[in-house]
Structures are given as C-alpha cells and as structure tokens.
Design an enzyme around this catalytic site. Structure first.
Site, PDB file in Angstrom:
ATOM      1  N   LYS A  66       0.809  -1.235   0.000  1.00  0.00           N
ATOM      2  CA  LYS A  66       0.000   0.000   0.000  1.00  0.00           C
ATOM      3  C   LYS A  66       0.837   1.278   0.000  1.00  0.00           C
ATOM      4  O   LYS A  66       0.382   2.313  -0.465  1.00  0.00           O
ATOM      5  CB  LYS A  66      -0.942   0.007   1.206  1.00  0.00           C
ATOM      6  CG  LYS A  66      -2.047  -1.004   1.045  1.00  0.00           C
ATOM      7  CD  LYS A  66      -3.031  -1.000   2.175  1.00  0.00           C
ATOM      8  CE  LYS A  66      -4.070  -2.075   1.892  1.00  0.00           C
ATOM      9  NZ  LYS A  66      -5.103  -2.168   2.888  1.00  0.00           N
ATOM     10  N   ALA A 131      -2.337   0.045   6.185  1.00  0.00           N
ATOM     11  CA  ALA A 131      -3.672   0.162   6.782  1.00  0.00           C
ATOM     12  C   ALA A 131      -3.621   1.035   8.035  1.00  0.00           C
ATOM     13  O   ALA A 131      -4.552   1.807   8.308  1.00  0.00           O
ATOM     14  CB  ALA A 131      -4.221  -1.223   7.108  1.00  0.00           C
TER      15      ALA A 131
HETATM   16  P1  NAP Z   1       1.409  -3.769   5.676  1.00  0.00           P
HETATM   17  O1  NAP Z   1       1.467  -2.458   4.975  1.00  0.00           O
HETATM   18  O2  NAP Z   1       2.364  -4.834   5.294  1.00  0.00           O
HETATM   19  O3  NAP Z   1       1.557  -3.439   7.242  1.00  0.00           O
HETATM   20  C1  NAP Z   1       1.420  -4.390   8.244  1.00  0.00           C
HETATM   21  C2  NAP Z   1       2.178  -3.931   9.496  1.00  0.00           C
HETATM   22  O4  NAP Z   1       2.008  -4.950  10.454  1.00  0.00           O
HETATM   23  C3  NAP Z   1       3.676  -3.798   9.263  1.00  0.00           C
HETATM   24  O5  NAP Z   1       4.019  -2.513   8.853  1.00  0.00           O
HETATM   25  C4  NAP Z   1       4.244  -4.166  10.623  1.00  0.00           C
HETATM   26  O6  NAP Z   1       4.319  -3.023  11.463  1.00  0.00           O
HETATM   27  C5  NAP Z   1       3.205  -5.104  11.215  1.00  0.00           C
HETATM   28  N1  NAP Z   1       3.645  -6.494  11.088  1.00  0.00           N
HETATM   29  C6  NAP Z   1       3.907  -7.199   9.947  1.00  0.00           C
HETATM   30  N2  NAP Z   1       4.306  -8.445  10.249  1.00  0.00           N
HETATM   31  C7  NAP Z   1       4.315  -8.534  11.609  1.00  0.00           C
HETATM   32  C8  NAP Z   1       4.660  -9.576  12.532  1.00  0.00           C
HETATM   33  N3  NAP Z   1       5.067 -10.777  12.124  1.00  0.00           N
HETATM   34  N4  NAP Z   1       4.547  -9.307  13.858  1.00  0.00           N
HETATM   35  C9  NAP Z   1       4.131  -8.101  14.304  1.00  0.00           C
HETATM   36  N5  NAP Z   1       3.801  -7.071  13.464  1.00  0.00           N
HETATM   37  C10 NAP Z   1       3.883  -7.300  12.143  1.00  0.00           C
HETATM   38  O7  NAP Z   1      -0.051  -4.417   5.568  1.00  0.00           O
HETATM   39  P2  NAP Z   1      -1.456  -3.655   5.480  1.00  0.00           P
HETATM   40  O8  NAP Z   1      -1.823  -3.511   4.071  1.00  0.00           O
HETATM   41  O9  NAP Z   1      -1.399  -2.479   6.381  1.00  0.00           O
HETATM   42  O10 NAP Z   1      -2.448  -4.791   6.063  1.00  0.00           O
HETATM   43  C11 NAP Z   1      -2.330  -5.224   7.390  1.00  0.00           C
HETATM   44  C12 NAP Z   1      -3.482  -6.161   7.754  1.00  0.00           C
HETATM   45  O11 NAP Z   1      -4.722  -5.457   7.722  1.00  0.00           O
HETATM   46  C13 NAP Z   1      -3.641  -7.359   6.818  1.00  0.00           C
HETATM   47  O12 NAP Z   1      -4.031  -8.471   7.584  1.00  0.00           O
HETATM   48  C14 NAP Z   1      -4.777  -6.937   5.905  1.00  0.00           C
HETATM   49  O13 NAP Z   1      -5.488  -8.026   5.351  1.00  0.00           O
HETATM   50  C15 NAP Z   1      -5.638  -6.142   6.889  1.00  0.00           C
HETATM   51  N6  NAP Z   1      -6.489  -5.153   6.220  1.00  0.00           N
HETATM   52  C16 NAP Z   1      -7.841  -5.336   6.235  1.00  0.00           C
HETATM   53  C17 NAP Z   1      -8.655  -4.408   5.629  1.00  0.00           C
HETATM   54  C18 NAP Z   1     -10.148  -4.583   5.666  1.00  0.00           C
HETATM   55  O14 NAP Z   1     -10.839  -3.990   4.831  1.00  0.00           O
HETATM   56  N7  NAP Z   1     -10.666  -5.316   6.616  1.00  0.00           N
HETATM   57  C19 NAP Z   1      -8.112  -3.292   4.997  1.00  0.00           C
HETATM   58  C20 NAP Z   1      -6.744  -3.126   5.026  1.00  0.00           C
HETATM   59  C21 NAP Z   1      -5.926  -4.072   5.630  1.00  0.00           C
HETATM   60  P3  NAP Z   1       5.639  -2.789  12.375  1.00  0.00           P
HETATM   61  O15 NAP Z   1       6.796  -2.930  11.433  1.00  0.00           O
HETATM   62  O16 NAP Z   1       5.445  -1.413  12.895  1.00  0.00           O
HETATM   63  O17 NAP Z   1       5.666  -3.825  13.458  1.00  0.00           O
END
Ligand code: NAP
Length: 247
Positions: A66, A131
């Site tokens: 994203k 997100a």
């Molecule tokens: P992203 O940009 O990859 O960000 C996820 C964040 O989670 C990372 O920046 C990291 O933050 C943390 N993270 C990643 N792996 C981790 C681990 N193993 N342990 C602890 N923290 C971890 O992903 P995103 O697009 O924001 O999406 C994140 C989640 O939200 C996904 O599950 C996605 O499916 C969900 N989502 C749902 C909706 C919906 O409509 N319901 C919309 C958007 C996203 P740090 O580096 O700061 O720890």
C-alpha cells in the site's frame, strides 16, 4: 466488452475480494466484469500485470504494497495524499491514479460500532503499515488520541515490550490490530500483548476478517471486551473502490 479489475498483493490466499466482486457482478448483472487475483513477488511487477492485461480498469492493493506502490503511480487523489497509502488504483488511458478507500471503510464501520460518546477514548494501534496510516487519519479526524505499537522502537511508536511494561492497556480502551498477525493460514498467532489487562470496557477491532474471529479477538472476548472484525470494513472499502472505478 471485458472490464477487468483485480487485486495485487502477497500473499493473497486470505483474500475475500475476488469472491466479493464476483458475487456483486452476478447479483447486479454487471456483464463482462471480471476480478482477478495477481499475487506478485515485487511491487514493480504490477507494471507487467497492467501491460499484459490491457482491459484492466482498476486494481485493489493489499499487504505489503500500500505504501510501496506510490512511486509507481502517475498521480494521487486527495483521499490518498494526506494518508500516504493507496489501496485503490484507477487506470485511465495508461495513467495510474491512487486512491484510499480503507479510510472510508474503517471510519464508517468504527463509528457504527463505538458508543456515541467518544470523549476520553484513546487507542493503541498495533502495526505501522499501510492500513495503520488510514486508521491514524480516521482517529485524528474523530479526536481519538492514539499510541502506535511497532516491532521497532521509534520517535512515533513504542514496542510490544514497552507496552507490556506499561499500564497503557488500562488507559487506552480501544485496541486496533492493523498487523497481519493471526491472518489465515496462521490462525494460531496473535499480537504479543498482556491480554489479561483487557476488561469489559475495552473495544478490540481487528482489521483481519479471515478468520472471522482471530486469536486476538478470541482473547479479548474472553476478557469481556467488545470485539469487531474487518469484514464490514472490507465490504465498505470494496464498494467505495467500485464507485471510484465506475465514476
Ligand atoms: P502492511 O502495509 O504490510 O503493514 C502491516 C504492518 O504490520 C507492518 O508494517 C508491521 O508493522 C506489522 N507487522 C507485519 N508483520 C508482523 C509480525 N510478524 N509481527 C508483528 N507485526 C507485524 O499491511 P497492510 O496492508 O497495512 O495490512 C495489514 C493487515 O490489515 C492485513 O491483515 C490486511 O489483510 C488487513 N487489512 C484489512 C482491511 C479490511 O478492509 N478489513 C483493509 C486493510 C488491511 P511494524 O513494522 O510497525 O511492526
């Protein structure tokens, strides 16, 4: 004429978006519309996907692209500019325009679920990815203070260890999981928190929608907290994506 839409990200096995749009196309008799999943190992490969699929009109963007997608776009809509994350791309005459519909989906679902009286409500945001940026923008707009919890220490966030050693869970009644921890297929994982500090006056929102009750939500529920998963947000942001592509 085929009208092609799709989702880019990695992994995509958890995603409900294809099923959601295929049902919508069927129910609303949107003839010729197709929604495909494009699991790409590097964000730059999106340009190859677009080249190979000239009928693509729009894409959704999910984990982990994203933010990384932004330099590849021709312009950003206002909805994405202030947030710094894009989850919708509209393709017009080979130009890629970035939008954010997560903001809309999260705000609408959050405000429907929380009590009307929000004063004094503070939040812990778990994770600092794409997100989380939309989540922060919604909290700021609604005057909800927040602390970000990240795996790495920074000026703008605390670590999970810092959180364990503090009484911040007691002071912050809204917990929002924006990490993929606990998402299918790794359903036995959950963010590393002192769940025993949660009470019946806490609200735990997990952006994850697959599984419908993540381990994070199960543990919060066991403490008596109010819980909500990400399904309504997914549906709201998907409808907003459709509006963007169709306007
Ligand atoms: P992203 O940009 O990859 O960000 C996820 C964040 O989670 C990372 O920046 C990291 O933050 C943390 N993270 C990643 N792996 C981790 C681990 N193993 N342990 C602890 N923290 C971890 O992903 P995103 O697009 O924001 O999406 C994140 C989640 O939200 C996904 O599950 C996605 O499916 C969900 N989502 C749902 C909706 C919906 O409509 N319901 C919309 C958007 C996203 P740090 O580096 O700061 O720890």
């Amino acid at each position: 004429m085929t009208k092609l839409y799709g989702l880019i990200g990695n992994p995509l096995s958890h995603s409900f978006s294809k099923e959601y749009f295929e049902n919508k196309f069927d129910n609303e008799k949107l003839i010729g519309c197709i929604y495909n999943l494009y699991e790409i190992k590097e964000v730059e490969l999106v340009l190859e996907v677009i080249k190979q699929n000239p009928s693509l009109l729009g894409l959704n963007v999910t984990i982990p692209y994203k933010e990384a997608i932004i330099p590849l776009l021709d312009s950003l809509d206002e909805s994405a500019l202030g947030i710094g994350a894009v989850n919708v791309i509209k393709i017009i005459e080979n130009k890629l325009i970035g939008f954010n519909s997560d903001y809309y989906g999260f705000e609408k679902s959050l405000l429907k679920w929380l009590p009307d009286e929000l004063s004094g409500l503070n939040a812990l945001i778990l994770g600092s990815g794409g997100a989380a940026k939309a989540v922060k923008a919604v909290l700021i707009k609604n005057n909800i203070g927040y602390t970000t919890v990240s795996r790495k220490s920074s000026m703008n966030s605390i670590t999970y260890l810092d959180l364990k050693e503090s009484n911040l869970i007691g002071e912050n009644k809204l917990l929002i999981n924006t990490t993929p921890v606990g998402m299918s297929p790794k359903v036995n994982e959950c963010p590393d928190l002192a769940y025993n500090q949660l009470t019946s006056s806490h609200f735990a929102y997990d952006l994850i929608y697959n599984p419908s009750k993540s381990r994070f939500l199960k543990k919060a529920y066991a403490q008596g907290a109010h819980i909500k998963n990400g399904l309504e947000m997914l549906e709201l942001q998907a409808e907003k994506s459709w509006e963007i592509w169709s306007s």
